[in-house]
Design an enzyme around this catalytic site. Structure first.
Site, PDB file in Angstrom:
ATOM      1  N   THR A  93      -5.712 -39.332   5.313  1.00  0.00           N
ATOM      2  CA  THR A  93      -5.535 -37.289   5.320  1.00  0.00           C
ATOM      3  C   THR A  93      -5.107 -36.956   3.802  1.00  0.00           C
ATOM      4  OG1 THR A  93      -4.373 -37.623   7.451  1.00  0.00           O
ATOM      5  CG2 THR A  93      -4.093 -35.240   6.265  1.00  0.00           C
TER       6      THR A  93
ATOM      7  N   LYS B  44      -7.019 -31.089  11.315  1.00  0.00           N
ATOM      8  CA  LYS B  44      -5.884 -31.700  10.925  1.00  0.00           C
ATOM      9  C   LYS B  44      -5.277 -31.296  10.584  1.00  0.00           C
ATOM     10  CE  LYS B  44      -2.516 -35.165   9.877  1.00  0.00           C
ATOM     11  NZ  LYS B  44      -2.132 -36.370  10.515  1.00  0.00           N
TER      12      LYS B  44
HETATM   13  P1  NAD Z   1       1.292 -46.283   3.843  1.00  0.00           P
HETATM   14  O1  NAD Z   1       1.462 -46.039   2.105  1.00  0.00           O
HETATM   15  O2  NAD Z   1       1.541 -46.939   4.604  1.00  0.00           O
HETATM   16  O3  NAD Z   1      -0.551 -46.800   3.127  1.00  0.00           O
HETATM   17  C1  NAD Z   1      -1.402 -46.690   2.825  1.00  0.00           C
HETATM   18  C2  NAD Z   1      -1.849 -48.113   1.660  1.00  0.00           C
HETATM   19  O4  NAD Z   1      -2.674 -47.644   0.577  1.00  0.00           O
HETATM   20  C3  NAD Z   1      -0.691 -49.121   0.769  1.00  0.00           C
HETATM   21  O5  NAD Z   1      -0.617 -50.129   1.582  1.00  0.00           O
HETATM   22  C4  NAD Z   1      -1.321 -48.550  -0.698  1.00  0.00           C
HETATM   23  O6  NAD Z   1      -0.727 -49.944  -0.722  1.00  0.00           O
HETATM   24  C5  NAD Z   1      -2.701 -48.678   0.071  1.00  0.00           C
HETATM   25  N1  NAD Z   1      -3.359 -48.326  -1.560  1.00  0.00           N
HETATM   26  C6  NAD Z   1      -3.316 -47.072  -2.338  1.00  0.00           C
HETATM   27  N2  NAD Z   1      -4.199 -46.872  -3.187  1.00  0.00           N
HETATM   28  C7  NAD Z   1      -6.044 -47.970  -2.611  1.00  0.00           C
HETATM   29  C8  NAD Z   1      -6.654 -48.569  -3.459  1.00  0.00           C
HETATM   30  N3  NAD Z   1      -7.178 -47.497  -5.109  1.00  0.00           N
HETATM   31  N4  NAD Z   1      -7.425 -49.601  -3.084  1.00  0.00           N
HETATM   32  C9  NAD Z   1      -6.498 -50.337  -1.960  1.00  0.00           C
HETATM   33  N5  NAD Z   1      -5.417 -49.650  -0.601  1.00  0.00           N
HETATM   34  C10 NAD Z   1      -4.625 -48.372  -2.018  1.00  0.00           C
HETATM   35  O7  NAD Z   1       0.671 -44.936   4.248  1.00  0.00           O
HETATM   36  P2  NAD Z   1       0.375 -44.751   5.586  1.00  0.00           P
HETATM   37  O8  NAD Z   1       1.043 -44.069   6.510  1.00  0.00           O
HETATM   38  O9  NAD Z   1      -0.570 -45.869   6.595  1.00  0.00           O
HETATM   39  O10 NAD Z   1      -0.451 -43.330   5.862  1.00  0.00           O
HETATM   40  C11 NAD Z   1      -1.837 -43.550   5.389  1.00  0.00           C
HETATM   41  C12 NAD Z   1      -2.711 -41.859   4.927  1.00  0.00           C
HETATM   42  O11 NAD Z   1      -2.544 -41.725   6.934  1.00  0.00           O
HETATM   43  C13 NAD Z   1      -1.629 -40.999   5.163  1.00  0.00           C
HETATM   44  O12 NAD Z   1      -3.597 -40.026   3.757  1.00  0.00           O
HETATM   45  C14 NAD Z   1      -1.362 -40.517   5.498  1.00  0.00           C
HETATM   46  O13 NAD Z   1      -1.086 -38.639   5.461  1.00  0.00           O
HETATM   47  C15 NAD Z   1      -1.834 -40.454   6.637  1.00  0.00           C
HETATM   48  N6  NAD Z   1      -1.386 -40.183   8.287  1.00  0.00           N
HETATM   49  C16 NAD Z   1      -0.364 -40.947   8.241  1.00  0.00           C
HETATM   50  C17 NAD Z   1       0.736 -41.060   9.644  1.00  0.00           C
HETATM   51  C18 NAD Z   1       1.673 -42.234   9.502  1.00  0.00           C
HETATM   52  O14 NAD Z   1       2.715 -41.886  10.714  1.00  0.00           O
HETATM   53  N7  NAD Z   1       2.372 -43.114   8.870  1.00  0.00           N
HETATM   54  C19 NAD Z   1      -0.146 -39.947  11.078  1.00  0.00           C
HETATM   55  C20 NAD Z   1      -1.150 -39.588  10.108  1.00  0.00           C
HETATM   56  C21 NAD Z   1      -2.095 -39.496   8.824  1.00  0.00           C
END
Ligand code: NAD
Length: 299
Positions: A99, A174
């Site tokens: 997102t 979204k």
């Molecule tokens: P998270 O922080 O658990 O996962 C993100 C991952 O990306 C982390 O493991 C981080 O180390 C990795 N990362 C960051 N920079 C990086 C790079 N340069 N190269 C490789 N990896 C990298 O977050 P999440 O909860 O998995 O959310 C991910 C996305 O999904 C976000 O944009 C969030 O807004 C969206 N989202 C989350 C949810 C939820 O309920 N968690 C729901 C809908 C949407």
């Protein structure tokens, strides 16, 4: 069977990558956090040392990253780090499910199109539970041909896959949807707090409003008052669910998009300000329905 690169193996990306593997695809995963890499490896996913390596020679690349700056860095490259667009072979399907702000999504789309890569933005709704069950709603933006190429992969991680239009329109859908959710949650918090202060039992208000003109999805599913809707986070001390931090992020993205588009969103702006207050007070980890604590001025 296809080879798929998966970059960003966090709370959402981890289970999505596992579902792609379970569907019979070979997944090459990458994350900058050792714990996420280890968890993926424990789930039987091959891991590699860079985003470029994950994109090298595969049919499709997924990204599931925190914010626009991470998505730009991973696709376009940063410092000494090669970008996915330069590393992948021409025609590789690119799917960004993070997102992020609409402007970053459209900038990355443009670079992918120039390099001959079909790309979609495909942000999700459904949370970690939806990611684990493979039932996420996928809001997809991109050209028709890119949508057609990405769809078979999206259908593995998602339960509902909706083409929302051209590049960036998944992100638009979204943030608009979540702006409605944030505003209606605050409306519910205000109405239920007012009712209680005036001596009306919240359950009685629910019985009336849930079948009347005030009914809305947040009231029915995430009611902010404990004891009204059994499955709501309010009954679990507001453990998320969908966190205040996430709602705060999405409302900020909606405001950035509104400013860029010159759209008036006064209630969206107010909702963003209230969630900023609540998150800054240290409640980012609580479910977004806990905003009722701010409205009711409780501890
Ligand atoms: P998270 O922080 O658990 O996962 C993100 C991952 O990306 C982390 O493991 C981080 O180390 C990795 N990362 C960051 N920079 C990086 C790079 N340069 N190269 C490789 N990896 C990298 O977050 P999440 O909860 O998995 O959310 C991910 C996305 O999904 C976000 O944009 C969030 O807004 C969206 N989202 C989350 C949810 C939820 O309920 N968690 C729901 C809908 C949407």
């Amino acid at each position: 069977m296809a080879e798929i690169g998966f970059i960003g193996l966090g709370n959402m990306g981890g289970p999505m990558a596992r579902n792609l593997k379970a569907a019979g695809h070979a997944v090459k995963g990458f994350d900058v956090m050792p714990a996420a890499v280890e968890a993926a490896r424990d789930a039987g996913i091959e891991t590699v040392d860079s985003a470029a390596a994950a994109a090298d020679g595969v049919e499709a690349v997924f990204t599931m990253l925190p914010a626009g700056r991470h998505v730009r860095a991973v696709y376009l490259g940063a410092d000494d780090q090669a970008g996915v667009i330069a590393a992948a072979r021409k025609g590789t399907v690119m799917i960004d499910s993070s997102t992020i702000d609409v402007a970053s999504a459209r900038a990355v789309h443009a670079a992918a199109a120039e390099a001959g890569m079909p790309m979609v933005d495909a942000p999700v709704s459904g949370g970690v539970g939806g990611a684990e069950a493979g039932t996420l709603t996928m809001m997809v933006g991109g050209p028709d041909a890119a949508f057609a190429a990405a769809k078979p992969y999206l259908e593995i991680v998602g339960g509902r896959v909706i083409h929302a239009g051209g590049p960036g329109n998944g992100q638009v859908a979204k943030v608009c949807n979540n702006m409605i959710l944030g505003i209606t949650m605050i409306a519910n918090a205000e109405a239920f707090t007012l009712a209680e202060k005036l001596g009306l039992d919240p359950k009685v208000l629910f019985d009336i409003s849930s079948t009347s003109s005030g009914s809305n999805w947040a009231m029915l599913n995430h009611n902010p008052v404990p004891g009204v809707v059994e499955t709501a986070a309010a009954n679990r001390d507001y453990m998320p669910g969908f966190s205040t931090a996430m709602m705060h992020k999405d409302l900020q993205l909606a405001q950035a998009a509104a400013q860029e588009a010159g759209a008036a969103t006064p209630l969206g702006a107010e909702a963003a300000a209230l969630y900023t207050l609540f998150a800054n007070a240290g409640h980012g980890d609580l479910d977004y329905s806990a905003i009722i604590k701010l409205i009711a001025a409780e501890d």
